[in-house]
Design an enzyme around this catalytic site. Structure first.
Site, PDB file in Angstrom:
ATOM      1  N   GLY A  21       0.806  -1.367   0.678  1.00 12.84           N
ATOM      2  CA  GLY A  21       0.299   0.123   0.066  1.00 12.84           C
ATOM      3  C   GLY A  21       1.093   0.851   0.193  1.00 12.84           C
ATOM      4  O   GLY A  21       0.373   2.267  -0.214  1.00 12.84           O
ATOM      5  N   ARG A  25       7.165   1.450   1.601  1.00 13.18           N
ATOM      6  CA  ARG A  25       7.270   0.531   1.275  1.00 13.18           C
ATOM      7  C   ARG A  25       8.153   0.435   0.175  1.00 13.18           C
ATOM      8  O   ARG A  25       8.691  -0.794  -0.044  1.00 13.18           O
ATOM      9  CB  ARG A  25       6.456  -0.237   2.082  1.00 13.18           C
ATOM     10  N   ARG A  44       2.294  11.684  -8.399  1.00 15.79           N
ATOM     11  CA  ARG A  44       2.024  11.514  -7.396  1.00 15.79           C
ATOM     12  C   ARG A  44       2.542  10.925  -5.702  1.00 15.79           C
ATOM     13  O   ARG A  44       2.241  10.444  -4.033  1.00 15.79           O
ATOM     14  CB  ARG A  44       0.381  10.985  -6.260  1.00 15.79           C
ATOM     15  N   ARG A  88      -0.243  -8.300  -3.928  1.00 16.89           N
ATOM     16  CA  ARG A  88      -0.547  -7.784  -3.105  1.00 16.89           C
ATOM     17  C   ARG A  88       0.396  -7.831  -2.134  1.00 16.89           C
ATOM     18  O   ARG A  88      -0.188  -9.461  -1.479  1.00 16.89           O
ATOM     19  CB  ARG A  88      -2.251  -7.040  -3.085  1.00 16.89           C
ATOM     20  N   GLY A  90       0.715  -6.660   1.702  1.00 16.09           N
ATOM     21  CA  GLY A  90      -0.314  -5.437   2.360  1.00 16.09           C
ATOM     22  C   GLY A  90      -0.096  -5.823   3.812  1.00 16.09           C
ATOM     23  O   GLY A  90       0.623  -7.231   4.411  1.00 16.09           O
ATOM     24  N   GLU A 180      -9.117  -5.871   5.955  1.00 20.38           N
ATOM     25  CA  GLU A 180      -8.231  -5.042   5.212  1.00 20.38           C
ATOM     26  C   GLU A 180      -9.097  -4.302   3.681  1.00 20.38           C
ATOM     27  O   GLU A 180     -10.164  -4.123   3.970  1.00 20.38           O
ATOM     28  CB  GLU A 180      -7.269  -5.518   4.081  1.00 20.38           C
ATOM     29  N   MET A 181      -8.254  -3.422   2.625  1.00 21.27           N
ATOM     30  CA  MET A 181      -8.704  -2.917   2.370  1.00 21.27           C
ATOM     31  C   MET A 181      -8.900  -2.560   0.816  1.00 21.27           C
ATOM     32  O   MET A 181      -9.680  -1.747   0.285  1.00 21.27           O
ATOM     33  CB  MET A 181      -8.698  -0.635   2.578  1.00 21.27           C
ATOM     34  N   GLU A 182      -8.277  -3.546   0.549  1.00 23.52           N
ATOM     35  CA  GLU A 182      -8.014  -3.194  -1.101  1.00 23.52           C
ATOM     36  C   GLU A 182      -8.102  -5.210  -2.220  1.00 23.52           C
ATOM     37  O   GLU A 182      -8.628  -4.831  -2.675  1.00 23.52           O
ATOM     38  CB  GLU A 182      -6.369  -3.606  -1.520  1.00 23.52           C
ATOM     39  N   ASP A 205      -2.821  -5.553  13.227  1.00 23.00           N
ATOM     40  CA  ASP A 205      -3.745  -5.542  14.826  1.00 23.00           C
ATOM     41  C   ASP A 205      -4.194  -6.896  14.803  1.00 23.00           C
ATOM     42  O   ASP A 205      -5.229  -7.513  13.708  1.00 23.00           O
ATOM     43  CB  ASP A 205      -3.846  -4.462  14.122  1.00 23.00           C
TER      44      ASP A 205
HETATM   45  N1  HPA Z   1      -9.092  -2.338   9.130  1.00 23.85           N
HETATM   46  C1  HPA Z   1      -8.857  -1.818   7.842  1.00 23.85           C
HETATM   47  N2  HPA Z   1      -7.986  -2.247   7.055  1.00 23.85           N
HETATM   48  C2  HPA Z   1      -6.599  -3.284   7.880  1.00 23.85           C
HETATM   49  C3  HPA Z   1      -6.594  -3.119   9.396  1.00 23.85           C
HETATM   50  C4  HPA Z   1      -8.217  -2.632   9.883  1.00 23.85           C
HETATM   51  O1  HPA Z   1      -7.944  -2.807  11.213  1.00 23.85           O
HETATM   52  N3  HPA Z   1      -5.368  -3.457   9.638  1.00 23.85           N
HETATM   53  C5  HPA Z   1      -4.838  -2.974   8.304  1.00 23.85           C
HETATM   54  N4  HPA Z   1      -5.441  -2.530   7.325  1.00 23.85           N
END
Ligand code: HPA
Length: 236
Positions: A21, A25, A44, A88, A90, A180-182, A205
């Site tokens: 991401g 990195r 960017r 990916r 991440g 996660e988000m992707e 986390d």
């Molecule tokens: N939420 C969303 N995306 C993330 C998180 C999370 O807790 N940790 C790492 N990417």
């Protein structure tokens, strides 16, 4: 040829691109793992490099945060730059008690609350975003060979990092392991382009326990994920 988001020319990317991401990195990976890395995009600050790993061409470029961001970069890599595989690399938050900090998870699928799919491709229904089976199988075999644990399961791709309803935990009730988000946007772009994608994430986390990784632990687990991704890339 270039795009508004990518100043690279056709041919500047290898067939396999690793995508973290974070642009810093990406730079770190290029400097640490990739031989003769040259910067091919910095629009960017979303740094993209191409070089080689153990003699095989490879690229690394950041994808930013969220489905729209990874959606743009992966769409262009697949459709305009002739990239065949995107892995990916991440981080994700664990939502299952089966996972602990530092675990590395490969997403066989990615459930999502994102509307990226329906809007981008005009679908009337719910697409099931899945990894490339070949990439997944190769990553699993590679991890076994090099003695690294790789958990395989469903991810949950959310548009909301700050989620007041804590909805991510509901997705654990239907078997999702980590949020996660992707991954979901990456997966549909791969399918649409007839290409291959896989998301591999380190658990940074834990939403059930509130724990997160300290910087030293992040570094160590990052190394495990990188070795799996790099060694997998040699077999594609
Ligand atoms: N939420 C969303 N995306 C993330 C998180 C999370 O807790 N940790 C790492 N990417």
């Amino acid at each position: 040829m270039s795009t508004p988001q990518n100043s690279a020319q056709k041919g500047d990317f290898a067939k396999t691109v690793l995508m973290p991401g974070d642009p810093l990195r990406s730079k770190f990976i290029a400097e640490t793992y990739i031989d003769d890395a040259r910067l091919v995009n910095n629009v960017r600050g979303i740094q993209g490099y191409t070089g080689s790993y153990k003699g095989r061409p490879i690229s690394v470029m950041a994808h930013g945060m969220g489905c729209p961001s990874v959606g743009i970069y992966s769409y262009e890599l697949f459709n305009y730059y002739d990239v065949d595989h995107i892995i990916r690399i991440g981080t994700a938050g664990a939502i299952s008690p089966k996972l602990k900090l530092r675990d590395v998870v490969a997403g066989i699928g990615a459930c999502t609350n994102s509307n990226y799919f329906n809007a981008q491709f005009g679908l009337n229904g719910h697409f099931a975003p899945t990894a490339s089976y070949r990439l997944l199988e190769t990553a699993v075999g590679t991890a076994r060979e090099i003695g690294k644990d790789l958990v395989v399961g469903n991810l949950y791709t959310t548009d909301h990092f700050y989620d007041a309803s804590n909805a991510a935990l509901e997705w654990a009730n239907v078997g999702c392991l980590a949020v996660e988000m992707e991954a979901a946007a990456l997966y549909i772009n791969a399918h649409q382009a007839g290409k291959e994608a896989l998301a591999i994430c380190t658990i940074s986390d834990h939403l059930l326990t509130g724990e997160d990784l300290d910087p030293e632990a992040r570094e160590k687990t990052f190394t495990d994920m990188m070795e799996i991704a790099l060694e997998t890339s040699l077999k594609l």
